[in-house]
Design a protein around this motif. Structure first.
Motif, PDB file in Angstrom:
ATOM      1  N   THR A   1      27.897 -84.471  -3.808  1.00 15.49           N
ATOM      2  CA  THR A   1      26.510 -84.010  -3.781  1.00 15.49           C
ATOM      3  C   THR A   1      26.005 -83.949  -2.343  1.00 15.49           C
ATOM      4  OG1 THR A   1      26.057 -84.924  -5.973  1.00 15.49           O
ATOM      5  CG2 THR A   1      24.151 -84.471  -4.564  1.00 15.49           C
ATOM      6  N   GLU A   2      26.302 -84.996  -1.587  1.00 10.58           N
ATOM      7  CA  GLU A   2      25.895 -85.017  -0.177  1.00 10.58           C
ATOM      8  C   GLU A   2      26.658 -83.969   0.632  1.00 10.58           C
ATOM      9  OE1 GLU A   2      26.270 -88.991   1.278  1.00 10.58           O
ATOM     10  OE2 GLU A   2      24.851 -89.810  -0.193  1.00 10.58           O
ATOM     11  N   LEU A   3      27.918 -83.750   0.289  1.00 12.62           N
ATOM     12  CA  LEU A   3      28.696 -82.709   0.949  1.00 12.62           C
ATOM     13  C   LEU A   3      28.058 -81.345   0.716  1.00 12.62           C
ATOM     14  CD1 LEU A   3      31.201 -81.542   2.397  1.00 12.62           C
ATOM     15  CD2 LEU A   3      32.368 -81.570   0.173  1.00 12.62           C
ATOM     16  N   GLY A   4      27.675 -81.086  -0.526  1.00 12.57           N
ATOM     17  CA  GLY A   4      27.028 -79.817  -0.843  1.00 12.57           C
ATOM     18  C   GLY A   4      25.739 -79.634  -0.073  1.00 12.57           C
ATOM     19  N   ALA A   5      24.987 -80.700   0.063  1.00 13.77           N
ATOM     20  CA  ALA A   5      23.729 -80.623   0.811  1.00 13.77           C
ATOM     21  C   ALA A   5      23.986 -80.312   2.283  1.00 13.77           C
ATOM     22  CB  ALA A   5      22.967 -81.942   0.671  1.00 13.77           C
ATOM     23  N   ARG A   6      25.026 -80.922   2.853  1.00 12.34           N
ATOM     24  CA  ARG A   6      25.362 -80.632   4.258  1.00 12.34           C
ATOM     25  C   ARG A   6      25.803 -79.179   4.420  1.00 12.34           C
ATOM     26  NH1 ARG A   6      27.617 -85.882   3.825  1.00 12.34           N
ATOM     27  NH2 ARG A   6      29.729 -85.059   3.539  1.00 12.34           N
ATOM     28  N   ALA A   7      26.579 -78.690   3.460  1.00 12.77           N
ATOM     29  CA  ALA A   7      27.033 -77.300   3.536  1.00 12.77           C
ATOM     30  C   ALA A   7      25.843 -76.345   3.499  1.00 12.77           C
ATOM     31  CB  ALA A   7      27.995 -76.997   2.390  1.00 12.77           C
ATOM     32  N   ARG A   8      24.908 -76.593   2.604  1.00 15.62           N
ATOM     33  CA  ARG A   8      23.728 -75.726   2.518  1.00 15.62           C
ATOM     34  C   ARG A   8      22.899 -75.814   3.787  1.00 15.62           C
ATOM     35  NH1 ARG A   8      23.605 -78.177  -2.501  1.00 15.62           N
ATOM     36  NH2 ARG A   8      21.746 -79.404  -1.941  1.00 15.62           N
ATOM     37  N   ALA A   9      22.810 -77.007   4.351  1.00 18.59           N
ATOM     38  CA  ALA A   9      22.031 -77.189   5.577  1.00 18.59           C
ATOM     39  C   ALA A   9      22.644 -76.395   6.731  1.00 18.59           C
ATOM     40  CB  ALA A   9      21.955 -78.671   5.937  1.00 18.59           C
ATOM     41  N   VAL A  10      23.973 -76.436   6.855  1.00 15.34           N
ATOM     42  CA  VAL A  10      24.643 -75.680   7.915  1.00 15.34           C
ATOM     43  C   VAL A  10      24.395 -74.185   7.743  1.00 15.34           C
ATOM     44  CG1 VAL A  10      26.903 -74.990   8.823  1.00 15.34           C
ATOM     45  CG2 VAL A  10      26.435 -77.395   8.361  1.00 15.34           C
ATOM     46  N   LEU A  11      24.552 -73.697   6.536  1.00 12.04           N
ATOM     47  CA  LEU A  11      24.344 -72.268   6.285  1.00 12.04           C
ATOM     48  C   LEU A  11      22.903 -71.865   6.550  1.00 12.04           C
ATOM     49  CD1 LEU A  11      26.506 -71.878   3.062  1.00 12.04           C
ATOM     50  CD2 LEU A  11      27.063 -71.075   5.358  1.00 12.04           C
ATOM     51  N   ASP A  12      21.951 -72.724   6.201  1.00 14.75           N
ATOM     52  CA  ASP A  12      20.532 -72.440   6.466  1.00 14.75           C
ATOM     53  C   ASP A  12      20.263 -72.364   7.969  1.00 14.75           C
ATOM     54  OD1 ASP A  12      19.922 -72.331   3.780  1.00 14.75           O
ATOM     55  OD2 ASP A  12      19.108 -74.369   3.679  1.00 14.75           O
ATOM     56  N   VAL A  13      20.838 -73.305   8.713  1.00  6.57           N
ATOM     57  CA  VAL A  13      20.644 -73.331  10.164  1.00  6.57           C
ATOM     58  C   VAL A  13      21.228 -72.065  10.796  1.00  6.57           C
ATOM     59  CG1 VAL A  13      21.468 -74.453  12.271  1.00  6.57           C
ATOM     60  CG2 VAL A  13      20.460 -75.821  10.442  1.00  6.57           C
ATOM     61  N   ILE A  14      22.383 -71.641  10.324  1.00 12.95           N
ATOM     62  CA  ILE A  14      23.019 -70.435  10.867  1.00 12.95           C
ATOM     63  C   ILE A  14      22.179 -69.201  10.557  1.00 12.95           C
ATOM     64  CG2 ILE A  14      25.030 -68.909  10.653  1.00 12.95           C
ATOM     65  CD1 ILE A  14      26.708 -71.472  10.279  1.00 12.95           C
ATOM     66  N   ARG A  15      21.703 -69.092   9.333  1.00 13.20           N
ATOM     67  CA  ARG A  15      20.855 -67.934   8.979  1.00 13.20           C
ATOM     68  C   ARG A  15      19.589 -67.915   9.837  1.00 13.20           C
ATOM     69  NH1 ARG A  15      22.920 -68.736   3.566  1.00 13.20           N
ATOM     70  NH2 ARG A  15      21.374 -70.389   3.206  1.00 13.20           N
ATOM     71  N   GLU A  16      18.985 -69.074  10.001  1.00 15.62           N
ATOM     72  CA  GLU A  16      17.760 -69.143  10.794  1.00 15.62           C
ATOM     73  C   GLU A  16      18.024 -68.803  12.262  1.00 15.62           C
ATOM     74  OE1 GLU A  16      14.228 -72.333  11.979  1.00 15.62           O
ATOM     75  OE2 GLU A  16      15.631 -72.793  10.369  1.00 15.62           O
ATOM     76  N   ALA A  17      19.134 -69.305  12.785  1.00 14.23           N
ATOM     77  CA  ALA A  17      19.460 -69.033  14.197  1.00 14.23           C
ATOM     78  C   ALA A  17      19.718 -67.547  14.418  1.00 14.23           C
ATOM     79  CB  ALA A  17      20.686 -69.857  14.606  1.00 14.23           C
ATOM     80  N   ARG A  18      20.334 -66.906  13.479  1.00 15.22           N
ATOM     81  CA  ARG A  18      20.658 -65.485  13.606  1.00 15.22           C
ATOM     82  C   ARG A  18      19.441 -64.577  13.411  1.00 15.22           C
ATOM     83  NH1 ARG A  18      26.468 -65.123  10.394  1.00 15.22           N
ATOM     84  NH2 ARG A  18      27.788 -65.653  12.174  1.00 15.22           N
ATOM     85  N   SER A  19      18.458 -65.087  12.699  1.00 12.03           N
ATOM     86  CA  SER A  19      17.267 -64.275  12.439  1.00 12.03           C
ATOM     87  C   SER A  19      16.322 -64.277  13.640  1.00 12.03           C
ATOM     88  CB  SER A  19      16.536 -64.789  11.212  1.00 12.03           C
ATOM     89  OG  SER A  19      16.033 -66.094  11.424  1.00 12.03           O
TER      90      SER A  19
END
Length: 217
Positions: A199-217
């Protein structure tokens, strides 16, 4: 070497911008669950290392489960025999901590993505001229995003992927410095390969993807 057949970075890598590095030294029993948790939370490109117990079998099993939906690669590829075993398992790319002309020739000839490790400008250009899909700047944490920015200035056009000690807070800086994606091990995987919380792994994965999307936008 003729690099006209250089394999371009996959859509999965470019779209998500991160490659989780699955390296488990003690056991491979948690690999399938970890892979599933990452995929379920949006990861589409994964690297399983050759020195992870049952790593090749895990790639083959994941290929059977996901088909072409997920890009799977083998990391810590050190010999031509590793390249052959990776391809047989269903890997579509290989990653090495170093640059080796023999490995480059094998990867290019087989149409595999090739991500060799390099650090200096000379090493990076050598790797690129050997047909690298992208050059893994390793270990990235030794110099950080500023080094990547300085390095990418005179070698514009070479795809770079910092790996080694990349933390969540530095991901936007690496992308701003010119990285096409980042490789992440411990800061993303945590203790999941030792039986830690998925569960914590999934949360970290989503957090990384969110940060990447935000950085690219």
């Amino acid at each position: 070497m003729d690099t006209s057949t250089r394999r371009a970075p996959s859509a999965a890598l470019i779209d998500t911008g991160v490659v989780p590095i699955l390296r488990g030294k003690r056991t491979g029993e948690h690999l399938p669950a970890v892979i599933d948790a990452l995929v379920d939370n949006g990861i589409r490109c994964l690297e399983i290392t050759t020195n992870t117990p049952d790593g090749f079998a895990a790639v083959a099993a994941a290929r059977a489960r996901y088909g072409t939906e997920v890009e799977l690669g083998m990391g810590t590829v050190l010999t031509p025999q590793h390249v052959d075993a990776a391809e047989q398992a269903g890997a579509t790319f290989i990653v090495s901590p170093h640059t080796d002309p023999a490995l480059a020739a094998e990867a290019v000839a087989r149409g595999l993505g090739y991500y060799p490790g390099a650090f200096t400008a000379t090493e990076v250009l050598t790797a690129w001229r050997l047909g690298a899909t992208a050059v893994k700047i390793f270990p990235a944490s030794v110099a950080g995003p500023r080094y990547l920015k300085e390095l990418s200035g005179p070698i514009d056009g070479v795809a770079l992927m910092p790996t080694g000690g990349v933390t969540l807070d530095l991901v936007p800086e690496y992308l701003a410095a010119g990285a096409i994606a980042v490789g992440m091990g411990g800061p993303l995987l945590g203790d999941a390969l030792d039986g830690g919380s998925l569960t914590e792994l999934g949360a970290r994965a989503r957090a990384v993807l969110d940060v990447i999307r935000e950085a690219r936008s």
